[in-house]
Design an enzyme around this catalytic site. Structure first.
Site, PDB file in Angstrom:
ATOM      1  N   ASP A 152      -9.557  10.132 -24.597  1.00 39.21           N
ATOM      2  CA  ASP A 152      -8.127  10.039 -24.158  1.00 39.21           C
ATOM      3  C   ASP A 152      -7.201  11.220 -25.380  1.00 39.21           C
ATOM      4  O   ASP A 152      -6.097  11.329 -24.800  1.00 39.21           O
ATOM      5  CB  ASP A 152      -7.913   8.824 -24.685  1.00 39.21           C
ATOM      6  CG  ASP A 152      -8.129   7.542 -23.462  1.00 39.21           C
ATOM      7  OD1 ASP A 152      -8.291   8.162 -22.500  1.00 39.21           O
ATOM      8  OD2 ASP A 152      -7.772   6.270 -23.704  1.00 39.21           O
ATOM      9  N   GLY A 153      -7.866  11.328 -26.363  1.00 41.01           N
ATOM     10  CA  GLY A 153      -7.159  12.364 -27.297  1.00 41.01           C
ATOM     11  C   GLY A 153      -6.912  13.878 -26.629  1.00 41.01           C
ATOM     12  O   GLY A 153      -5.868  14.183 -26.671  1.00 41.01           O
TER      13      GLY A 153
ATOM     14  N   ASN B  72       1.283   7.879 -26.734  1.00 36.35           N
ATOM     15  CA  ASN B  72       0.775   6.448 -27.109  1.00 36.35           C
ATOM     16  C   ASN B  72       2.005   5.959 -27.966  1.00 36.35           C
ATOM     17  O   ASN B  72       2.527   4.783 -27.527  1.00 36.35           O
ATOM     18  CB  ASN B  72      -0.303   6.713 -27.654  1.00 36.35           C
ATOM     19  CG  ASN B  72      -1.543   6.606 -26.787  1.00 36.35           C
ATOM     20  OD1 ASN B  72      -1.281   6.244 -25.534  1.00 36.35           O
ATOM     21  ND2 ASN B  72      -2.830   6.678 -27.227  1.00 36.35           N
TER      22      ASN B  72
ATOM     23  N   ARG C  56       7.999  -5.074 -44.953  1.00 35.34           N
ATOM     24  CA  ARG C  56       6.734  -4.397 -46.237  1.00 35.34           C
ATOM     25  C   ARG C  56       5.598  -4.472 -45.388  1.00 35.34           C
ATOM     26  O   ARG C  56       5.285  -5.492 -45.159  1.00 35.34           O
ATOM     27  CB  ARG C  56       6.671  -5.196 -47.434  1.00 35.34           C
ATOM     28  CG  ARG C  56       8.032  -4.959 -48.297  1.00 35.34           C
ATOM     29  CD  ARG C  56       7.629  -5.588 -49.603  1.00 35.34           C
ATOM     30  NE  ARG C  56       6.687  -4.977 -50.467  1.00 35.34           N
ATOM     31  CZ  ARG C  56       5.807  -5.330 -51.183  1.00 35.34           C
ATOM     32  NH1 ARG C  56       5.885  -6.589 -51.505  1.00 35.34           N
ATOM     33  NH2 ARG C  56       4.733  -4.701 -51.703  1.00 35.34           N
TER      34      ARG C  56
ATOM     35  N   THR D 261      -2.480   0.009 -25.040  1.00 38.15           N
ATOM     36  CA  THR D 261      -4.130  -0.268 -25.293  1.00 38.15           C
ATOM     37  C   THR D 261      -4.586   0.821 -26.328  1.00 38.15           C
ATOM     38  O   THR D 261      -5.865   0.711 -25.994  1.00 38.15           O
ATOM     39  CB  THR D 261      -4.736   0.152 -23.789  1.00 38.15           C
ATOM     40  OG1 THR D 261      -4.194   1.397 -23.416  1.00 38.15           O
ATOM     41  CG2 THR D 261      -3.975  -0.941 -22.618  1.00 38.15           C
TER      42      THR D 261
ATOM     43  N   TYR E 134      -3.825   1.951 -30.566  1.00 37.65           N
ATOM     44  CA  TYR E 134      -3.573   1.611 -31.613  1.00 37.65           C
ATOM     45  C   TYR E 134      -2.716   0.157 -31.855  1.00 37.65           C
ATOM     46  O   TYR E 134      -3.050  -0.704 -32.462  1.00 37.65           O
ATOM     47  CB  TYR E 134      -2.851   2.569 -32.563  1.00 37.65           C
ATOM     48  CG  TYR E 134      -2.947   2.382 -34.146  1.00 37.65           C
ATOM     49  CD1 TYR E 134      -3.684   1.291 -34.687  1.00 37.65           C
ATOM     50  CD2 TYR E 134      -2.029   2.924 -35.017  1.00 37.65           C
ATOM     51  CE1 TYR E 134      -3.765   1.088 -35.977  1.00 37.65           C
ATOM     52  CE2 TYR E 134      -2.214   2.700 -36.409  1.00 37.65           C
ATOM     53  CZ  TYR E 134      -2.980   1.746 -37.019  1.00 37.65           C
ATOM     54  OH  TYR E 134      -3.011   1.649 -38.536  1.00 37.65           O
ATOM     55  N   ALA E 135      -1.757   0.211 -30.982  1.00 39.18           N
ATOM     56  CA  ALA E 135      -0.834  -1.099 -30.880  1.00 39.18           C
ATOM     57  C   ALA E 135      -1.793  -2.350 -30.407  1.00 39.18           C
ATOM     58  O   ALA E 135      -1.662  -3.399 -31.037  1.00 39.18           O
ATOM     59  CB  ALA E 135      -0.074  -0.781 -29.822  1.00 39.18           C
TER      60      ALA E 135
ATOM     61  N   SER F 149      -5.086  -2.730 -31.175  1.00 40.62           N
ATOM     62  CA  SER F 149      -5.810  -3.135 -32.243  1.00 40.62           C
ATOM     63  C   SER F 149      -4.998  -3.660 -33.559  1.00 40.62           C
ATOM     64  O   SER F 149      -5.428  -4.379 -34.232  1.00 40.62           O
ATOM     65  CB  SER F 149      -6.450  -1.527 -32.680  1.00 40.62           C
ATOM     66  OG  SER F 149      -7.122  -0.919 -32.070  1.00 40.62           O
TER      67      SER F 149
END
Length: 323
Positions: free
Chosen positions: A102-103, A176, A204, A217, A219-220, A222
């Site tokens: 994907d990267g 992303n 914080r 789908t 980092y969000a 995760s």
């Protein structure tokens, strides 16, 4: 709050060509491909056999095939394909095929977003939500796509600016997510977040993710965020390890402007787009995020759908006869 002055926002992140508006929602595209541009994961020799297989298949089909210029510089003359830059590709007749994960597809999509060139991802990475075909599916999946039988999938993109005082230091695109995080330190950072100049919270946390439906789908997910269908006109704000049990992901319309100001940090915090570039932040820096007036144009086989991809990638239970 007074409006920002008009200034030169020259980017320090690598940027594609000029911005042109593009619709968000997919529409049928039945147009034969006349030329293919191959892009392999940069500085990764493991993609060479896959590129060779794609080259042989495409040339057998009589499709003129080229290799992206940076990829060609990395690989050398081993494929024997003429180089072609993203700027030279034609959105009306050409198809970009990426080989990697994907990267690789995200990097290509940032470069082609404004020009509207369609991208097909071949996955040679790990999970592969965007690069959803495997190299072993090429012989069966590619012929109908080359004939113009495919689904078009337009993905929304974020445009982020880093302001320090009255100057914009950096600007760039994210498909992303935009991530504001604590950098390499151990201590939390504190952010003051506004949406359309309305105060939301001072948080914080280890960081804050501002994600598109595509990024839901990544980092969000995760970090505990919900999965959004790709055509949903929304953004996600997701704190990373917040220092309160009441902090929750927030979904907002993608027409808003999000501002996040760094108000406390014991170490250099950082800003990154699609985990691609990381730029150090100083206390008082403000990041302004809006939806960009362009879209990433992805294509998929006609028979594929988003929920099928979720079942496959996340190993959800399937019932007999599921579509």
């Amino acid at each position: 709050m007074a409006p920002r002055p008009e200034i030169d926002t020259t980017q320090k992140w690598p940027q594609p060509l000029g911005v042109q508006p593009a619709p968000m929602y997919a529409s049928p595209m039945i147009k034969p491909v006349q030329r293919v541009l191959l892009v392999g994961k940069y500085r990764d020799p493991s993609v060479l056999p896959g590129l060779q297989r794609l080259r042989d298949f495409l040339l057998t089909q009589g499709i003129p095939t080229f290799l992206e210029t940076q990829c060609a510089a990395d690989i050398g003359d081993s494929l024997g394909l003429p180089p072609l830059s993203f700027a030279q590709a034609n959105a009306d007749t050409d198809l970009v095929i990426t080989l990697g994960g994907d990267g690789t597809l995200l990097g290509t999509a940032r470069q082609t977003a404004q020009s509207g060139i369609p991208i097909l991802g071949i996955n040679q990475g790990r999970l592969g939500f965007l690069a959803d075909l495997s190299i072993d599916q090429v012989d069966k999946a590619l012929p109908p796509i080359l004939e113009g039988h495919y689904q078009q999938d337009l993905r929304s993109i974020l445009h982020a600016e880093l302001w320090r005082g009255e100057g914009c230091l950096h600007a760039g695109l994210a498909i992303n997510e935009v991530l504001i995080h604590k950098g390499g330190g151990e201590n939390m950072i504190e952010l003051r977040v506004q949406i359309d100049d309305r105060f939301v919270y001072a948080q914080r946390a280890d960081g804050l993710i501002i994600a598109t439906p595509t990024g839901s789908t990544a980092y969000a997910m995760s970090a505990g965020g919900p999965i959004l269908t790709p055509t949903l006109a929304a953004l996600l704000l997701i704190p990373v390890c917040p220092h309160t049990l009441t902090a929750r992901p927030l979904a907002v319309a993608d027409t808003v402007e999000v501002r996040a100001r760094l108000i406390a940090s014991r170490q250099p915090a950082a800003l990154s787009l699609d985990s691609h570039y990381s730029v150090p932040l100083e206390i008082g820096d403000e990041i302004v995020i809006r939806r960009a007036p362009c879209s990433a144009r992805l294509i998929h086989p006609e028979e594929e759908n988003f929920f099928q991809i979720l079942r496959s990638k996340l190993h959800w239970a399937e019932s007999p006869g599921d579509d």
